[in-house]
Design an enzyme around this catalytic site. Sequence first.
Site, mmCIF file in Angstrom:
data_model
loop_
_atom_site.group_PDB
_atom_site.id
_atom_site.type_symbol
_atom_site.label_atom_id
_atom_site.label_comp_id
_atom_site.label_asym_id
_atom_site.label_seq_id
_atom_site.Cartn_x
_atom_site.Cartn_y
_atom_site.Cartn_z
ATOM 1 N N ARG A 57 0.854 -1.202 0.000
ATOM 2 C CA ARG A 57 0.000 0.000 0.000
ATOM 3 C C ARG A 57 0.886 1.246 0.000
ATOM 4 N NH1 ARG A 57 -1.412 1.789 4.637
ATOM 5 N NH2 ARG A 57 -2.076 -0.203 5.491
ATOM 6 N N TYR A 110 -16.330 17.087 -14.965
ATOM 7 C CA TYR A 110 -16.876 15.734 -15.119
ATOM 8 C C TYR A 110 -17.951 15.479 -14.038
ATOM 9 C CZ TYR A 110 -16.953 10.689 -14.338
ATOM 10 O OH TYR A 110 -17.359 9.399 -14.120
ATOM 11 N N ASP A 164 -7.188 19.099 -13.534
ATOM 12 C CA ASP A 164 -7.472 17.785 -14.119
ATOM 13 C C ASP A 164 -7.070 17.867 -15.593
ATOM 14 O OD1 ASP A 164 -8.644 15.597 -15.412
ATOM 15 O OD2 ASP A 164 -10.389 15.557 -14.093
ATOM 16 N N LYS A 198 -8.268 6.812 -19.251
ATOM 17 C CA LYS A 198 -8.549 7.390 -20.565
ATOM 18 C C LYS A 198 -7.304 7.294 -21.463
ATOM 19 C CE LYS A 198 -12.571 8.095 -18.755
ATOM 20 N NZ LYS A 198 -12.532 8.498 -17.412
HETATM 21 C C1 LIG Z 1 -12.097 14.582 -16.889
HETATM 22 C C2 LIG Z 1 -12.299 13.395 -15.988
HETATM 23 N N1 LIG Z 1 -11.753 13.404 -14.768
HETATM 24 C C3 LIG Z 1 -11.906 12.349 -13.925
HETATM 25 C C4 LIG Z 1 -12.641 11.245 -14.277
HETATM 26 C C5 LIG Z 1 -12.804 10.096 -13.300
HETATM 27 O O1 LIG Z 1 -11.922 9.062 -13.631
HETATM 28 P P1 LIG Z 1 -12.199 7.491 -13.375
HETATM 29 O O2 LIG Z 1 -13.375 7.114 -14.190
HETATM 30 O O3 LIG Z 1 -10.907 6.856 -13.788
HETATM 31 O O4 LIG Z 1 -12.460 7.339 -11.915
HETATM 32 C C6 LIG Z 1 -13.207 11.194 -15.550
HETATM 33 C C7 LIG Z 1 -14.003 10.007 -15.949
HETATM 34 O O5 LIG Z 1 -14.693 10.013 -16.954
HETATM 35 C C8 LIG Z 1 -13.045 12.302 -16.430
HETATM 36 O O6 LIG Z 1 -13.594 12.314 -17.654
#
Ligand SMILES: Cc1ncc(COP(=O)(O)O)c(C=O)c1O
Length: 385
Positions: free
Chosen positions: A47, A99, A171, A196
Site C-alpha cells: 500500500r 466531469y 485535471d 482514458k
Molecule cells: C475529466 C475526468 N476526470 C476524472 C474522471 C474520473 O476518472 P475514473 O473514471 O478513472 O475514476 C473522468 C471520468 O470520466 C473524467 O472524464
Amino acid sequence: MRTKTALIHGGKTTDPLTGAVTPAIYQTSTYKQDGIGNLRDGYEYSRTANPTRTALETLIADIEGGARGFAFASGMAAISTILMLMKSGDHVIVGSDVYGGTYRVFNRVFQSLGLEASFVDTSDAAAVREAVQPNTKMIYVETPTNPLLNVTDMRSVRDIATEADVLFVVDNTFMTPYFQNPIEFGADYVLHSATKYLGGHSDVVAGLVVARTEELGERLAFLQNSVGAVLGPQDSFLVVRGIKTLAVRMEEIETNALALVEFLTSHEAISRVLHPSIAGETAKQVHLSQARGFGGMIAFDVGSAEAAETVVAKTNYFTLAESLGAVESLISVPARMTHASIPAERRAELGITDGLVRISVGLEDVNDLIEDLEQALAALTTITS
Ligand SMILES: Cc1ncc(COP(=O)(O)O)c(C=O)c1O
C-alpha cells in the site's frame, strides 16, 4: 529530454534487477526485512510502495514535469485523495462543468463532511477572483472541460491562487501530458483519469497525480498511504505500457478529430460543434498559449434527446459507452450518461443540453468514421421529414 522521448525513457521503467526493458510486475503485498526496519530499497508494504507502481509514478512525474507522482485505483480515487488535503469548513472553487463524477463527489460526499464548494465558470478569471472567500483553500479546474470543452487560462488562475495563497489543482485528463503540462503554468497538483488516454486501450481503470514540489508530494504521499486507494501492480504495468505509445496515438487521434470537426460543422442537422480548434478567438488563443494540441474530444448538438438517442443507436464504429481516450471511437450522451448526476436545471444552465452528443475520436480510418456519422445523422432527416 523532449516529450516524445520522455514517454519512452522517463521514470525508472527498466527493471533494475534483470534489466528487463519493461517494468516487472511485482505481485506482492509485502517485502522481507533484513532485521526489523532494515528494508531493501525502501519497500515495506505494497500500500505504501510497490516497485511496479513506482515505475509508473516516476514516469508520470517526469512527463508532467513535477517532483513526485502517485498512482491511484481510479481517477475518482485520485480526486478524492486530493480533496482529503482539505478539512471541514474549507472552501473550494470548482469549475462549473467538470466531469459529472467530480461534481458528485464534491456535492454528495465531501460537502456532507463539511467541505464547501462554489461551482464557477473558471474560463472567466473575474468570476474566479470574485468567488474567493476567507476560507478558500483550493481552486480546482479542468481545461478544456468535459463535455463543453471550455478553456481556462491557467496563468490567470495561478495568479489568483498565489494571491489568495490557495492550492491550484488541474485535471489534465483531456489534454494528456503530451499536449499540456499544467505544472508549467503554476498548478500545484495535476491529475488524470489514466483510464482514458494514458491507459489508452479501455482495459484499465486508474488515476494519477503529480505534485509540483517535494513538499506537496510529501503531503499527498501521507494521504495515499493513509487512505490506501492505490493502483495494483498489474494495472500499473498496463498504464506504463499505454503511456509509451501516447505520442503516436494523440497525433493520429487529433488528425482524425480535425477532419471530423470539419465534417460536423458543415452538417445541416447539427446546431453547434464544440472542439478547442473552433473555440472563439480568445479561448483559442488562451488554449494555444498553454497547450500543444487540440485533442480528440468533440461535442455536437443534434437538437433533442430523441435525435441524440437515434444518432448513438445508429453508429457502427462509434461504440455507445461511457469513458473516452481509447483506440476505439466512443459516443455518448452526457446528459443521460457521464453527467446524469448533475441536476437537470443545472445542466440546462451550463449548456449540457439533452441533444448534446460527445464523441471520443479513436484510431480507425477517418473516412469510415465520417461515413458512419453521415449515415447515423441521415436517420435524423428521415425522422424530421
Ligand atoms: C475529466 C475526468 N476526470 C476524472 C474522471 C474520473 O476518472 P475514473 O473514471 O478513472 O475514476 C473522468 C471520468 O470520466 C473524467 O472524464
